[in-house]
Design a protein around this motif. Sequence first.
Motif, PDB file in Angstrom:
ATOM      1  N   ASP A   1      56.358  20.755 -16.002  1.00 16.50           N
ATOM      2  CA  ASP A   1      56.999  19.187 -15.276  1.00 16.50           C
ATOM      3  C   ASP A   1      55.858  18.269 -15.128  1.00 16.50           C
ATOM      4  OD1 ASP A   1      59.852  19.508 -14.502  1.00 16.50           O
ATOM      5  OD2 ASP A   1      58.926  21.150 -13.587  1.00 16.50           O
ATOM      6  N   ALA A   2      54.637  18.802 -14.867  1.00 12.36           N
ATOM      7  CA  ALA A   2      53.548  17.696 -14.822  1.00 12.36           C
ATOM      8  C   ALA A   2      53.155  17.198 -16.039  1.00 12.36           C
ATOM      9  CB  ALA A   2      52.433  18.306 -14.014  1.00 12.36           C
ATOM     10  N   ILE A   3      53.028  18.143 -17.121  1.00 11.25           N
ATOM     11  CA  ILE A   3      52.987  17.512 -18.436  1.00 11.25           C
ATOM     12  C   ILE A   3      53.891  16.645 -19.021  1.00 11.25           C
ATOM     13  CG2 ILE A   3      52.422  18.197 -20.710  1.00 11.25           C
ATOM     14  CD1 ILE A   3      51.186  20.828 -19.684  1.00 11.25           C
ATOM     15  N   TYR A   4      55.139  17.067 -18.849  1.00  9.78           N
ATOM     16  CA  TYR A   4      56.293  16.246 -19.073  1.00  9.78           C
ATOM     17  C   TYR A   4      56.294  14.868 -18.663  1.00  9.78           C
ATOM     18  CZ  TYR A   4      61.234  14.742 -19.435  1.00  9.78           C
ATOM     19  OH  TYR A   4      62.506  13.896 -19.580  1.00  9.78           O
ATOM     20  N   ASP A   5      56.141  14.699 -17.379  1.00  8.13           N
ATOM     21  CA  ASP A   5      56.170  13.760 -16.633  1.00  8.13           C
ATOM     22  C   ASP A   5      55.008  12.763 -16.880  1.00  8.13           C
ATOM     23  OD1 ASP A   5      58.438  14.524 -15.135  1.00  8.13           O
ATOM     24  OD2 ASP A   5      57.319  14.895 -13.392  1.00  8.13           O
ATOM     25  N   ARG A   6      53.812  13.222 -17.084  1.00  2.00           N
ATOM     26  CA  ARG A   6      52.731  12.293 -17.576  1.00  2.00           C
ATOM     27  C   ARG A   6      53.058  11.739 -18.976  1.00  2.00           C
ATOM     28  NH1 ARG A   6      48.799  16.191 -17.724  1.00  2.00           N
ATOM     29  NH2 ARG A   6      48.148  15.994 -20.090  1.00  2.00           N
ATOM     30  N   LEU A   7      53.465  12.579 -20.054  1.00  8.92           N
ATOM     31  CA  LEU A   7      53.572  12.193 -21.217  1.00  8.92           C
ATOM     32  C   LEU A   7      54.834  11.246 -21.174  1.00  8.92           C
ATOM     33  CD1 LEU A   7      53.390  15.429 -23.314  1.00  8.92           C
ATOM     34  CD2 LEU A   7      51.653  13.509 -23.069  1.00  8.92           C
ATOM     35  N   ARG A   8      55.986  11.414 -20.514  1.00  7.96           N
ATOM     36  CA  ARG A   8      56.997  10.363 -20.365  1.00  7.96           C
ATOM     37  C   ARG A   8      56.450   9.040 -19.872  1.00  7.96           C
ATOM     38  NH1 ARG A   8      61.462   9.745 -22.745  1.00  7.96           N
ATOM     39  NH2 ARG A   8      62.609   9.197 -20.797  1.00  7.96           N
ATOM     40  N   ALA A   9      55.667   9.003 -18.997  1.00 10.96           N
ATOM     41  CA  ALA A   9      54.984   7.988 -18.459  1.00 10.96           C
ATOM     42  C   ALA A   9      54.019   6.941 -19.522  1.00 10.96           C
ATOM     43  CB  ALA A   9      54.075   7.974 -17.037  1.00 10.96           C
ATOM     44  N   GLN A  10      53.647   7.784 -20.439  1.00 12.24           N
ATOM     45  CA  GLN A  10      52.987   7.202 -21.471  1.00 12.24           C
ATOM     46  C   GLN A  10      53.965   6.675 -22.675  1.00 12.24           C
ATOM     47  OE1 GLN A  10      49.886   6.486 -21.645  1.00 12.24           O
ATOM     48  NE2 GLN A  10      49.361   7.651 -19.935  1.00 12.24           N
ATOM     49  N   GLY A  11      55.095   6.887 -22.426  1.00 14.60           N
ATOM     50  CA  GLY A  11      56.167   6.441 -23.442  1.00 14.60           C
ATOM     51  C   GLY A  11      56.525   7.682 -24.377  1.00 14.60           C
ATOM     52  N   ALA A  12      56.312   8.789 -24.146  1.00 11.95           N
ATOM     53  CA  ALA A  12      56.630   9.880 -25.248  1.00 11.95           C
ATOM     54  C   ALA A  12      58.264  10.027 -24.946  1.00 11.95           C
ATOM     55  CB  ALA A  12      55.828  11.097 -24.805  1.00 11.95           C
ATOM     56  N   SER A  13      58.649  10.921 -26.011  1.00 21.06           N
ATOM     57  CA  SER A  13      59.885  11.416 -25.980  1.00 21.06           C
ATOM     58  C   SER A  13      59.825  12.742 -26.553  1.00 21.06           C
ATOM     59  CB  SER A  13      61.068  10.461 -26.543  1.00 21.06           C
ATOM     60  OG  SER A  13      60.787  10.113 -28.089  1.00 21.06           O
ATOM     61  N   PHE A  14      61.038  13.593 -26.445  1.00 22.10           N
ATOM     62  CA  PHE A  14      60.908  14.742 -27.237  1.00 22.10           C
ATOM     63  C   PHE A  14      62.051  15.045 -27.985  1.00 22.10           C
ATOM     64  CE2 PHE A  14      58.312  14.792 -23.446  1.00 22.10           C
ATOM     65  CZ  PHE A  14      56.892  15.172 -24.017  1.00 22.10           C
TER      66      PHE A  14
END
Length: 345
Positions: free
Chosen positions: A112-125
Amino acid sequence: MCNMAAYAGAEPAAPILLRLIAAQEGYGGGHFTGLATIHEGRLHVAKVVGDCATLIRETPAAELPGTVGIIHSRTPSAPLQEWAQPFLAWNDQVAYQANGSQGVFKGTVDYDAIYDRLRAQGASFRSEVPREVKSYPLLANGHSVHTSDLLGGLIADNHVRLGLDLAAAMRAGVSEAPSEIAALAVSAREPASVSAIRLGTPLMWGYREGAGYLATSALAFAEEGLAGIQPVPAGCSAVLTASGLDCRPFSGRLGRTCPVRPWPEVCRILDEVLADGEPHHVGGLAKALNGLWPAEYLSESVMLAYEYVRIECLAGRLDVIRSEVPASRPGAKAPQWRFVRRKDG
């Protein structure tokens, strides 16, 4: 477990990669297949829910341009095309794939922490779905993302935003989110190489003049006319190019490998298992070896099972029994290959 391969050389990569995965898929994959190559600063990706023949039939995989690439064939799961590997990161700069499991690192990673951090950087999966997918972490928002897609995103962020070269980006990503895996990645920014990680899970290196190969099993190399075959050292990262393989060991828990491979015990145990004259899957053979590795070391049971059957097949003492099983794709079949002791062997 899944199977995969890589190639770096001067010839078109796609036909070679398809040949390498077709030679392995029945040992553990065949339910999903995907391919990525690098050409003129772009990554080209094709993947399907289905086996190698389906990938060739339904996509332009065989014509993907470039002389460097990776390919993957995976085990059963929900029939979602975006859950086939490799995973193309949201920035289109990195394609990443892996085999293995969380293993001894299960419960140590905060996805969850990795997902949230990357989403905050504009990432999508691309693999994200609004429900649970069995055997994969359920995020706090009720969604599932394939763990390799998540790790591929982390590696792409390390590589593109933080400016690390791909090998360093993979080392940083796997150090933050470790698993007992082998992994391969290519970058649009590094067109002549494939970066790799091996943490216990099998990965073999083959080479000839002007070309380098990687594969889950050296059984994939039988028709390639290679000058030599070696295991990629366990507990290390590596960079494959047409001229060689550059390896760098991990320190600490990620690099803790057994100093001696128990080959005599492997042969004794698998000789006994196969003495019953029944067909055995390589996964079952690997399970028979699990007790040979103390808990503090990364297990190499699957790699040594693969090497045992390769040697026995080359010596004419084992036959490969080829059959089909119901596939993840509705109405389709997936290859399943097992090994049996020859009666005269």
